[in-house]
Write an enzyme that holds these catalytic residues in place. Sequence first.
Site, short mmCIF file in Angstrom:
data_model
loop_
_atom_site.label_atom_id
_atom_site.label_comp_id
_atom_site.label_asym_id
_atom_site.label_seq_id
_atom_site.Cartn_x
_atom_site.Cartn_y
_atom_site.Cartn_z
N GLU A 1 36.65 44.99 47.44
CA GLU A 1 37.44 43.54 46.69
C GLU A 1 38.74 43.52 46.82
O GLU A 1 39.61 44.39 46.81
CB GLU A 1 37.49 43.79 44.85
N LYS B 1 34.85 44.64 32.00
CA LYS B 1 36.16 45.27 31.81
C LYS B 1 35.75 45.47 30.35
O LYS B 1 35.05 45.35 29.75
CB LYS B 1 36.99 43.85 32.32
N GLY C 1 40.34 37.90 39.99
CA GLY C 1 40.94 37.61 38.54
C GLY C 1 42.25 37.00 39.03
O GLY C 1 43.10 36.02 38.02
N GLU D 1 41.87 48.38 39.59
CA GLU D 1 42.36 49.28 38.36
C GLU D 1 42.90 50.29 37.81
O GLU D 1 43.81 50.86 37.25
CB GLU D 1 41.37 47.59 37.26
N SER E 1 37.56 36.60 42.32
CA SER E 1 37.14 35.36 41.72
C SER E 1 35.99 34.88 42.50
O SER E 1 35.91 33.52 42.91
CB SER E 1 38.34 35.03 42.65
N HIS F 1 37.26 51.13 40.84
CA HIS F 1 37.84 50.17 40.61
C HIS F 1 39.18 49.87 40.73
O HIS F 1 39.79 50.64 39.95
CB HIS F 1 37.67 49.21 39.33
N ASN G 1 30.82 43.33 35.94
CA ASN G 1 31.92 44.23 35.77
C ASN G 1 32.71 43.22 34.37
O ASN G 1 33.59 42.28 34.36
CB ASN G 1 32.26 43.93 36.75
P1 PGA Z 1 37.07 38.68 39.54
O1 PGA Z 1 37.28 39.94 39.64
O2 PGA Z 1 35.87 38.50 39.12
O3 PGA Z 1 37.03 38.48 37.75
O4 PGA Z 1 38.20 38.03 39.69
C1 PGA Z 1 35.82 41.06 40.23
C2 PGA Z 1 36.32 42.78 39.90
O5 PGA Z 1 37.67 42.80 39.52
O6 PGA Z 1 35.73 43.14 39.78
#
Ligand code: PGA
Length: 254
Positions: A170, A14, A176, A100, A216, A98, A12
């Site tokens: 997640e 982003k 992140g 976010e 992560s 997601h 992803n």
């Molecule tokens: P990350 O993000 O691997 O940077 O923690 C995962 C995601 O948001 O899909």
Amino acid sequence: MNKERKLIIAGNWKMNKTTAEAADLVRDLKLDLANIKEVDIVVCPPFTALGEVSKLVLASNIRLGAQNMSEHNFGAYTGEIAAGMLKEFSVRYVILGHSERRQYQKESDALISKKALAAHAASIRPIVCVGETLAEREAGQTEKVLDTQVRGSLAGLTKQQIEETIIAYEPVWAIGTGKTATSAQAQDAHKFIRQLLETLFTKTVARRVRIQYGGSVKPSNARELMALPDVDGALVGGASLEVRSFGDIIKNSI
Ligand code: PGA
């Protein structure tokens, strides 16, 4: 690694990478991952890079995903992208709900289920994201949150559509942050989701659905996470932006 379901590992990206940067990364990934057959590999660039990346992944083992789409097929929805537009670029997967987008765009489970239905209608497989916040986990609400999100986000889908849906667990506190869920936390949440699918649908459906872990994921923890019985892949954010880390996550998972 001998898994019941084929692993699916998706990057992803982003809101990162111009078209030129996306093309560079995909060229490198194609070379690095050319021999991998054991894992379904997906990259999800921003909309603006889909056209270019779609040409580059043609006839490779890398599949294309988008990061979002509209629940509508066309019309007066300024700034939105419809499933039919994604199909033009041979998009096979779309990330929906997601955390976010749940947080910043206030996407609800009801909206996510409409998008999932629209994706299936266009033969695009949704990757539906669910997961609790730190406050919810600390309040002992993890299972309640997952129950609500899974039921709501998958509402109205047929058994066959569910089997072709990927669920991404997640935990919001792991995204992140560099803080990964422990193996026990991940396995417990995945098992809970699979049991819920069995209650809502059938045992066969629950056995077939692939549930990714996200938050992560990096080369150093991929092997342990992917070895968990109910973990069937990963949704990778930060570590999917570099060929070395994304490539190593995939290789370490085999
Ligand atoms: P990350 O993000 O691997 O940077 O923690 C995962 C995601 O948001 O899909």
